[in-house]
Design a protein around this motif. Structure first.
Motif, PDB file in Angstrom:
ATOM      1  N   GLY B 202       0.955  -1.283  -0.030  1.00  0.00           N
ATOM      2  CA  GLY B 202      -0.096   0.083  -0.050  1.00  0.00           C
ATOM      3  C   GLY B 202       1.034   1.276  -0.058  1.00  0.00           C
ATOM      4  O   GLY B 202       2.068   1.236  -0.169  1.00  0.00           O
ATOM      5  N   SER B 203       0.269   2.357   0.239  1.00  0.00           N
ATOM      6  CA  SER B 203       1.032   3.820   0.254  1.00  0.00           C
ATOM      7  C   SER B 203       0.355   4.803   1.066  1.00  0.00           C
ATOM      8  O   SER B 203      -0.730   4.538   1.124  1.00  0.00           O
ATOM      9  CB  SER B 203       0.990   4.097  -1.183  1.00  0.00           C
ATOM     10  OG  SER B 203       1.764   5.408  -1.431  1.00  0.00           O
ATOM     11  N   PHE B 204       1.157   5.634   1.394  1.00  0.00           N
ATOM     12  CA  PHE B 204       0.624   6.769   2.242  1.00  0.00           C
ATOM     13  C   PHE B 204       0.186   7.781   1.393  1.00  0.00           C
ATOM     14  O   PHE B 204       0.960   8.205   0.365  1.00  0.00           O
ATOM     15  CB  PHE B 204       1.625   7.373   3.360  1.00  0.00           C
ATOM     16  CG  PHE B 204       1.243   8.336   4.022  1.00  0.00           C
ATOM     17  CD1 PHE B 204       0.384   8.434   4.882  1.00  0.00           C
ATOM     18  CD2 PHE B 204       1.368   9.736   3.494  1.00  0.00           C
ATOM     19  CE1 PHE B 204       0.144   9.519   5.769  1.00  0.00           C
ATOM     20  CE2 PHE B 204       1.020  10.920   4.178  1.00  0.00           C
ATOM     21  CZ  PHE B 204       0.251  10.609   5.641  1.00  0.00           C
ATOM     22  N   LEU B 205      -0.983   8.045   1.158  1.00  0.00           N
ATOM     23  CA  LEU B 205      -1.638   9.041   0.075  1.00  0.00           C
ATOM     24  C   LEU B 205      -2.392  10.293   0.742  1.00  0.00           C
ATOM     25  O   LEU B 205      -2.736  10.221   1.815  1.00  0.00           O
ATOM     26  CB  LEU B 205      -2.778   8.403  -0.735  1.00  0.00           C
ATOM     27  CG  LEU B 205      -2.220   7.024  -1.268  1.00  0.00           C
ATOM     28  CD1 LEU B 205      -3.364   6.423  -2.396  1.00  0.00           C
ATOM     29  CD2 LEU B 205      -1.344   7.321  -2.331  1.00  0.00           C
ATOM     30  N   GLY B 212      -3.383   9.215   4.502  1.00  0.00           N
ATOM     31  CA  GLY B 212      -3.514   8.314   5.192  1.00  0.00           C
ATOM     32  C   GLY B 212      -2.967   6.806   4.290  1.00  0.00           C
ATOM     33  O   GLY B 212      -2.686   7.281   3.243  1.00  0.00           O
ATOM     34  N   TRP B 213      -2.974   5.816   4.987  1.00  0.00           N
ATOM     35  CA  TRP B 213      -2.610   4.588   4.302  1.00  0.00           C
ATOM     36  C   TRP B 213      -3.521   3.989   3.643  1.00  0.00           C
ATOM     37  O   TRP B 213      -4.810   3.605   4.087  1.00  0.00           O
ATOM     38  CB  TRP B 213      -1.929   3.602   5.597  1.00  0.00           C
ATOM     39  CG  TRP B 213      -1.239   2.502   4.776  1.00  0.00           C
ATOM     40  CD1 TRP B 213      -1.983   1.327   4.694  1.00  0.00           C
ATOM     41  CD2 TRP B 213      -0.008   2.312   4.686  1.00  0.00           C
ATOM     42  NE1 TRP B 213      -0.974   0.376   4.170  1.00  0.00           N
ATOM     43  CE2 TRP B 213       0.153   0.976   4.053  1.00  0.00           C
ATOM     44  CE3 TRP B 213       1.234   3.173   4.480  1.00  0.00           C
ATOM     45  CZ2 TRP B 213       1.561   0.620   3.498  1.00  0.00           C
ATOM     46  CZ3 TRP B 213       2.268   2.784   4.121  1.00  0.00           C
ATOM     47  CH2 TRP B 213       2.641   1.270   3.431  1.00  0.00           C
ATOM     48  N   VAL B 214      -3.174   3.516   2.460  1.00  0.00           N
ATOM     49  CA  VAL B 214      -4.434   3.019   1.542  1.00  0.00           C
ATOM     50  C   VAL B 214      -3.535   1.608   0.876  1.00  0.00           C
ATOM     51  O   VAL B 214      -2.892   1.540   0.263  1.00  0.00           O
ATOM     52  CB  VAL B 214      -4.674   3.658   0.310  1.00  0.00           C
ATOM     53  CG1 VAL B 214      -5.422   3.346  -0.577  1.00  0.00           C
ATOM     54  CG2 VAL B 214      -5.230   5.114   0.659  1.00  0.00           C
ATOM     55  N   PRO B 215      -4.393   0.542   1.213  1.00  0.00           N
ATOM     56  CA  PRO B 215      -3.766  -0.626   0.637  1.00  0.00           C
ATOM     57  C   PRO B 215      -3.981  -0.850  -0.724  1.00  0.00           C
ATOM     58  O   PRO B 215      -4.984  -0.274  -1.285  1.00  0.00           O
ATOM     59  CB  PRO B 215      -4.618  -1.782   1.566  1.00  0.00           C
ATOM     60  CG  PRO B 215      -5.821  -1.089   1.989  1.00  0.00           C
ATOM     61  CD  PRO B 215      -5.519   0.336   2.186  1.00  0.00           C
ATOM     62  N   PHE B 216      -3.178  -1.578  -1.485  1.00  0.00           N
ATOM     63  CA  PHE B 216      -3.110  -1.788  -2.888  1.00  0.00           C
ATOM     64  C   PHE B 216      -3.571  -2.855  -3.454  1.00  0.00           C
ATOM     65  O   PHE B 216      -3.279  -3.487  -4.485  1.00  0.00           O
ATOM     66  CB  PHE B 216      -1.607  -1.474  -3.520  1.00  0.00           C
ATOM     67  CG  PHE B 216      -1.250  -0.049  -3.689  1.00  0.00           C
ATOM     68  CD1 PHE B 216      -2.267   1.227  -3.255  1.00  0.00           C
ATOM     69  CD2 PHE B 216      -0.286   0.396  -4.226  1.00  0.00           C
ATOM     70  CE1 PHE B 216      -2.058   2.377  -3.150  1.00  0.00           C
ATOM     71  CE2 PHE B 216       0.226   1.820  -4.455  1.00  0.00           C
ATOM     72  CZ  PHE B 216      -0.815   2.651  -3.897  1.00  0.00           C
ATOM     73  N   LEU B 217      -4.048  -3.965  -2.714  1.00  0.00           N
ATOM     74  CA  LEU B 217      -4.225  -5.214  -2.939  1.00  0.00           C
ATOM     75  C   LEU B 217      -5.490  -5.218  -4.043  1.00  0.00           C
ATOM     76  O   LEU B 217      -6.483  -4.997  -3.520  1.00  0.00           O
ATOM     77  CB  LEU B 217      -4.585  -6.226  -1.630  1.00  0.00           C
ATOM     78  CG  LEU B 217      -3.601  -6.310  -0.707  1.00  0.00           C
ATOM     79  CD1 LEU B 217      -3.856  -7.077   0.631  1.00  0.00           C
ATOM     80  CD2 LEU B 217      -2.226  -7.076  -1.506  1.00  0.00           C
ATOM     81  N   GLY B 218      -5.187  -5.879  -5.105  1.00  0.00           N
ATOM     82  CA  GLY B 218      -6.170  -6.043  -6.065  1.00  0.00           C
ATOM     83  C   GLY B 218      -6.823  -7.422  -6.404  1.00  0.00           C
ATOM     84  O   GLY B 218      -6.341  -8.626  -5.571  1.00  0.00           O
ATOM     85  N   PRO B 219      -7.853  -7.675  -7.155  1.00  0.00           N
ATOM     86  CA  PRO B 219      -8.286  -9.157  -7.390  1.00  0.00           C
ATOM     87  C   PRO B 219      -7.309 -10.117  -7.737  1.00  0.00           C
ATOM     88  O   PRO B 219      -7.384 -11.051  -7.509  1.00  0.00           O
ATOM     89  CB  PRO B 219      -9.411  -8.705  -8.241  1.00  0.00           C
ATOM     90  CG  PRO B 219      -9.171  -7.485  -9.152  1.00  0.00           C
ATOM     91  CD  PRO B 219      -8.376  -6.772  -8.134  1.00  0.00           C
TER      92      PRO B 219
END
Lengths: 113, 336
Positions: B202-205, B212-219
């Motif tokens: 994820g990344s801090f956006l 805040g921290w947003v996870p990047f996990l995709g399908p």
């Protein structure tokens, strides 16, 4: 002798004594003793055993089957008596042979020097 | 005799439960007798001083208690400790790298006020501390498992035959240190992929006042997780088996090749299938982000991060295929 050399020597002496201690205990406990009396007896015979060494060692030898023990809970203080077991006597025989062999070998090494 | 009571209690507390009652009883009896005997010999000495001297001779309670159980019980034994230490160091470095990267990916999206920059740093540091503690605990568990699982390979002195020593260039010789590290890495990956992926990938956006921290996990990640788990479990089982045997055998070489091919298939599926990294716009909006910010970051992830990751995965697939060919040669010819 420097303090570190003295400490090394003390450790080596302690190791040497620990090795002999099992032999001494198995020999002495052919007659039944409780821990404190055994320590006194060994000290009287010239082998002073540190307090914290003897009692755990007695337990270990018992766990290994070389000693048997019983509690005596009569009048006065409860005491745990130890005695060399049948298996312990066999081990004592082997250890004694080894002791004599080592003593002779060490003497020969010393004489060779 | 209060001192003796206190001493016996301390020793007892450090003993295994089954020994406590019996040892305490004997120890108390011995201590009392020793004190009495010394007092008898030196009647003028203060009883408290005598008790102190006797207890000093018996040594610190913990030391005495430990001599009742001389066999050291290690969670991570001396033979695995160097690999354990190396794993902890690598884990902390990788974790710090990932979180640092996550922070700066977010910071690269335009100007950022000092307050939010500080908030991002604090949040990343908090993530790092939490994940570090979990990771270190996990590494200890992983090594404790390896310690017990590979213990059988330590043959007794009686059963050991020097003729079985592998020659220096024996291809079946195993590198215990390397294999232990690999096993630990696989177990950690298994844990992270299943339980901590949202914290690491994820990344801090930022967007206006919101950050805040947003996870990047995709399908793509979720679809392939079962396959990844299968590869990891097979590889871990095989690694433990080889460690226990102490050397490679023909069967374990073939099985190793099989897991490599399965891993190559996993990489192929992830590289050419739906992207494993993708921001969920619904998740962002449910967590207070604006629809515009969600759309912008979803676009950024699709246009930059996903294609870069796909290239990396394709290269990984190619490297794994080459590795499989090397393994095949090793199995067929017997030499790397």
């Amino acid at each position: 002798m420097s303090p570190s050399a003295k400490s090394v020597t003390e450790n080596l002496v302690a190791e040497l004594r620990r090795g002999v201690l099992v032999l001494a205990i198995l020999t002495q406990l052919e007659e039944e003793y409780y821990g404190y009396a055994l320590r006194e007896k060994l000290a009287q015979l010239g082998l002073a055993v540190p307090e914290g060494t003897l009692y755990p060692l007695l337990r270990r030898l018992e766990t290994q089957g070389l000693l048997k023990s019983r509690w005596q809970l009569g009048e006065g203080r409860p005491r745990r008596y130890y005695q060399t077991s049948k298996e312990g006597r066999q081990t004592l025989g082997e250890l004694s042979k080894e002791w004599i062999f080592l003593e002779k070998a060490l003497n020969r090494i010393r004489q060779a020097d | 005799m209060d001192l003796i009571d206190r001493y016996v209690n301390e020793v007892s507390a450090a003993l295994p439960r089954k020994l406590r009652k019996d040892v305490s009883k004997e120890l108390r009896s011995t201590l009392e007798e020793t004190v009495e005997s010394r007092q008898h010999r030196n009647p003028t000495e203060d009883p408290e001083d005598v008790a102190v001297a006797v207890l000093k001779d018996f040594g610190p309670p913990g030391e005495l208690a430990s001599s009742y159980q001389p066999e050291a019980k290690y969670l991570v034994g001396p033979s695995l400790f160097p690999a354990f230490r190396a794993t902890v160091r690598v884990c902390i470095l990788v974790l710090a790298g990932l979180i640092f990267l996550g922070l700066f990916t977010g910071l690269g999206n335009g100007p950022l006020p000092a307050k939010r920059l500080l908030l991002g740093v604090v949040e990343s540091f908090d993530n790092f501390l939490t994940a570090s503690l979990i990771l270190i605990g996990l590494v200890v568990v992983v090594f404790a498992v390896i310690e017990r699982a590979s213990g059988e390979s330590r043959v007794s002195a009686l059963g050991w035959d020097p003729q079985t020593l592998p020659s220096k260039d024996d291809p079946n010789r195993i590198n215990r240190f390397g294999m232990t590290l690999k096993l630990a890495a696989l177990m950690l990956l298994f844990y992270l992929a299943n339980f901590e992926s949202h914290r690491l990938v994820g990344s801090f956006l930022t967007d206006g006042d919101k950050s805040g921290w947003v996870p990047f996990l995709g399908p793509g990640f979720r679809d392939s997780l079962n396959l990844l788990n299968l590869v990891l479990v097979l590889d871990i089982t095989l690694g433990i088996w080889v460690l226990r045997k102490g050397q490679w055998q023909l069967l374990t070489r073939w099985l190793d090749l099989g897991t490599t091919l399965l891993f190559a298939y996993f990489l192929f599926r992830v590289a050419f299938g739906p992207s494993p990294v993708e921001i969920d716009p619904q998740w962002m909006m449910q967590n207070g982000w604006s629809a515009e910010a969600a759309a912008r970051y979803v676009g950024l992830t699709r246009e930059i991060i996903s294609p870069m990751l796909a290239i990396a995965l394709k290269l990984g697939f190619l490297g794994t295929c080459i590795g499989a060919l090397v393994q095949l040669k090793q199995v067929l010819v017997g030499r790397p």
